[in-house]
Design an enzyme around this catalytic site. Structure first.
Site, PDB file in Angstrom:
ATOM      1  N   MET A  34       0.541  -1.497   0.011  1.00  0.00           N
ATOM      2  CA  MET A  34       0.441   0.132   0.109  1.00  0.00           C
ATOM      3  C   MET A  34       1.330   1.445   0.251  1.00  0.00           C
ATOM      4  O   MET A  34       0.386   2.221   0.463  1.00  0.00           O
ATOM      5  CB  MET A  34      -0.859   0.018   1.499  1.00  0.00           C
ATOM      6  CG  MET A  34      -2.107  -1.410   1.204  1.00  0.00           C
ATOM      7  SD  MET A  34      -3.392  -0.813   1.823  1.00  0.00           S
ATOM      8  CE  MET A  34      -2.391  -0.643   3.745  1.00  0.00           C
ATOM      9  N   GLY A  35       2.326   1.080  -0.514  1.00  0.00           N
ATOM     10  CA  GLY A  35       2.980   1.566  -0.337  1.00  0.00           C
ATOM     11  C   GLY A  35       3.578   2.350   1.281  1.00  0.00           C
ATOM     12  O   GLY A  35       3.612   2.131   2.029  1.00  0.00           O
ATOM     13  N   LEU A  37       7.074   3.170   1.594  1.00  0.00           N
ATOM     14  CA  LEU A  37       7.581   1.997   1.601  1.00  0.00           C
ATOM     15  C   LEU A  37       8.817   2.004   2.388  1.00  0.00           C
ATOM     16  O   LEU A  37       9.559   3.262   3.130  1.00  0.00           O
ATOM     17  CB  LEU A  37       8.139   1.585   0.176  1.00  0.00           C
ATOM     18  CG  LEU A  37       7.022   1.515  -1.170  1.00  0.00           C
ATOM     19  CD1 LEU A  37       7.716   1.011  -2.473  1.00  0.00           C
ATOM     20  CD2 LEU A  37       5.815  -0.056  -0.449  1.00  0.00           C
ATOM     21  N   HIS A  38       8.502   1.423   3.723  1.00  0.00           N
ATOM     22  CA  HIS A  38      10.043   1.505   4.374  1.00  0.00           C
ATOM     23  C   HIS A  38      11.172   0.064   3.710  1.00  0.00           C
ATOM     24  O   HIS A  38      10.808  -0.792   3.084  1.00  0.00           O
ATOM     25  CB  HIS A  38       9.891   1.014   5.545  1.00  0.00           C
ATOM     26  CG  HIS A  38       8.421   0.322   6.183  1.00  0.00           C
ATOM     27  ND1 HIS A  38       8.916  -1.125   6.340  1.00  0.00           N
ATOM     28  CD2 HIS A  38       7.160   0.371   5.952  1.00  0.00           C
ATOM     29  CE1 HIS A  38       7.888  -2.168   6.393  1.00  0.00           C
ATOM     30  NE2 HIS A  38       6.641  -0.756   6.087  1.00  0.00           N
ATOM     31  N   GLY A  40      11.223  -2.617   5.547  1.00  0.00           N
ATOM     32  CA  GLY A  40      10.286  -3.836   5.388  1.00  0.00           C
ATOM     33  C   GLY A  40      10.226  -4.347   4.366  1.00  0.00           C
ATOM     34  O   GLY A  40      10.252  -5.431   3.720  1.00  0.00           O
ATOM     35  N   HIS A  41       9.680  -3.441   3.476  1.00  0.00           N
ATOM     36  CA  HIS A  41       9.168  -3.346   1.726  1.00  0.00           C
ATOM     37  C   HIS A  41       9.832  -4.025   0.718  1.00  0.00           C
ATOM     38  O   HIS A  41       9.943  -4.876   0.031  1.00  0.00           O
ATOM     39  CB  HIS A  41       7.803  -2.343   1.159  1.00  0.00           C
ATOM     40  CG  HIS A  41       6.890  -2.224   1.868  1.00  0.00           C
ATOM     41  ND1 HIS A  41       6.645  -0.869   3.118  1.00  0.00           N
ATOM     42  CD2 HIS A  41       5.587  -2.217   2.451  1.00  0.00           C
ATOM     43  CE1 HIS A  41       5.849  -0.705   3.271  1.00  0.00           C
ATOM     44  NE2 HIS A  41       4.669  -1.931   3.069  1.00  0.00           N
ATOM     45  N   GLY A 157       4.210  -9.774   3.686  1.00  0.00           N
ATOM     46  CA  GLY A 157       5.071  -9.550   5.087  1.00  0.00           C
ATOM     47  C   GLY A 157       4.898 -10.214   6.197  1.00  0.00           C
ATOM     48  O   GLY A 157       3.569 -10.763   6.565  1.00  0.00           O
ATOM     49  N   GLU A 158       5.570 -11.085   6.729  1.00  0.00           N
ATOM     50  CA  GLU A 158       5.175 -11.803   7.956  1.00  0.00           C
ATOM     51  C   GLU A 158       4.696 -10.992   9.407  1.00  0.00           C
ATOM     52  O   GLU A 158       4.500 -11.561  10.554  1.00  0.00           O
ATOM     53  CB  GLU A 158       6.262 -12.496   8.293  1.00  0.00           C
ATOM     54  CG  GLU A 158       6.922 -14.782   7.924  1.00  0.00           C
ATOM     55  CD  GLU A 158       7.281 -15.139   8.768  1.00  0.00           C
ATOM     56  OE1 GLU A 158       8.487 -15.005   9.088  1.00  0.00           O
ATOM     57  OE2 GLU A 158       7.055 -16.363   7.402  1.00  0.00           O
ATOM     58  N   SER A 195       6.452  -0.653   9.938  1.00  0.00           N
ATOM     59  CA  SER A 195       5.718  -0.917   9.197  1.00  0.00           C
ATOM     60  C   SER A 195       5.279   0.535   9.365  1.00  0.00           C
ATOM     61  O   SER A 195       5.640   2.134   9.366  1.00  0.00           O
ATOM     62  CB  SER A 195       4.472  -0.986  11.305  1.00  0.00           C
ATOM     63  OG  SER A 195       2.946  -0.200   9.996  1.00  0.00           O
TER      64      SER A 195
END
Ligand code: PAF
Length: 291
Positions: A34-35, A37-38, A40-41, A157-158, A195
């Site tokens: 959903m953009g 982005l950090h 994690g993405h 992602g988990e 997140s």
């Protein structure tokens, strides 16, 4: 010229590009997001790179997975910055459809999970109980993205562990021909799960937020050491409130596949938790080793 990943907005363009790759014999990976982005993405893009020749990242803030009063309107949207971040990864294309492209006039279908003969409904427990309808929105939009792109592999992602379980379930049930990968939960240096919503936290809240990870680590240690599961969950909830969280939605030691609460520890167990702070819900989860 800005260094940003090329983007497209329509299903037609997406299908044309994927068909060109397929004609060259290349495999395709999809990273739905959903953009905002950090890292994690970005780690998901890196992780899928060894499983596909070409990588499509999608950005779509999906209105149907937000409930009434949730943060749909203020959810961070920063596509240009996202495209610049993606240009530093192995991603090949950004697919960023509009709401009208995804849900044109007359749209009226939904993907909904139900209970099966052995277990209560996966989408009505934990996050599903707190956010009614949320997983219908997720299952519907992810089905659409998978059918629009028809990738060989897709990764989630988990951190959203239940979401991943829901996606695995309907992909199997609906025979969608795609391999689903889970991406390792990525944490900030202080242990807070990465997140897009962490930007809502001020400096003080940010310090408190990091304690969620520590409390869950203590719970994992306690149950691995033989503590009664319900007692350990209750102690963790109390510790979170003591640490400054305003509420605890759940702390649950569950089966890692069905996500049903466990009576005693079994292989593949997982603790899932959500605590509230500064008006946001912070999700975390952790694997537990069986004794
Ligand atoms: O995890 C997310 O970012 C979203 O729920 C997803 C999977 C992209 C569906 O909108």
């Amino acid at each position: 010229m800005s260094n940003a990943l090329p983007h497209i907005r329509s299903i037609t363009e997406l299908r044309e590009q994927v068909a060109l790759w397929r004609n060259e014999g290349l495999t395709v990976g999809l990273v739905p997001t959903m953009g905002a982005l950090h890292h994690g993405h970005l780690s998901l893009v890196e992780a899928i790179a060894s499983h596909a020749d070409k990588i499509v990242v999608s950005i779509f803030v999906n209105p149907t997975q937000f409930g009434v009063g949730e943060d749909l309107d203020k959810y961070p949207r920063q596509e240009q910055a996202d495209r610049e971040k993606l240009a530093t990864t192995p991603a090949d294309l950004l697919y960023a459809p509009s709401v009208d492209e995804m849900y044109p006039d007359g749209f009226c279908s939904n993907v909904t999970l139900s209970a099966n003969a052995n277990e209560p409904c996966l989408t009505e427990i934990l996050e599903g109980a707190e956010r009614p309808g949320h997983f219908d929105g997720v299952a519907t939009v992810v089905s659409k993205l998978l059918l629009q792109c028809l990738p060989d592999v897709a990764i989630f992602g988990e951190k959203d562990y239940q979401q991943l379980a829901v996606i695995r379930q309907f992909v199997q049930d609906l025979n969608i021909p795609v391999k689903i990968m889970g991406g390792t939960l990525i944490r900030e240096a202080d242990g807070l799960a990465a997140s897009s919503r962490n930007i809502y936290l001020n400096t003080q809240d940010r310090k408190t937020a990091a304690k969620l990870n520590r409390v869950l680590k203590n719970l994992v240690q306690a149950v691995e050491g033989g503590q009664n599961l319900r007692a350990a969950e209750a102690a963790a909830s109390a510790a979170l409130l003591e640490a400054g969280f305003t509420a605890v939605d759940y702390v649950c030691v569950a089966d890692g596949t069905t996500l049903q609460p466990l009576e005693k520890l079994t292989a593949g167990a997982r603790v899932l938790a959500v605590a509230r702070l500064a008006g946001i819900r912070l999700l975390d989860n952790m694997a537990i080793g069986a004794r």
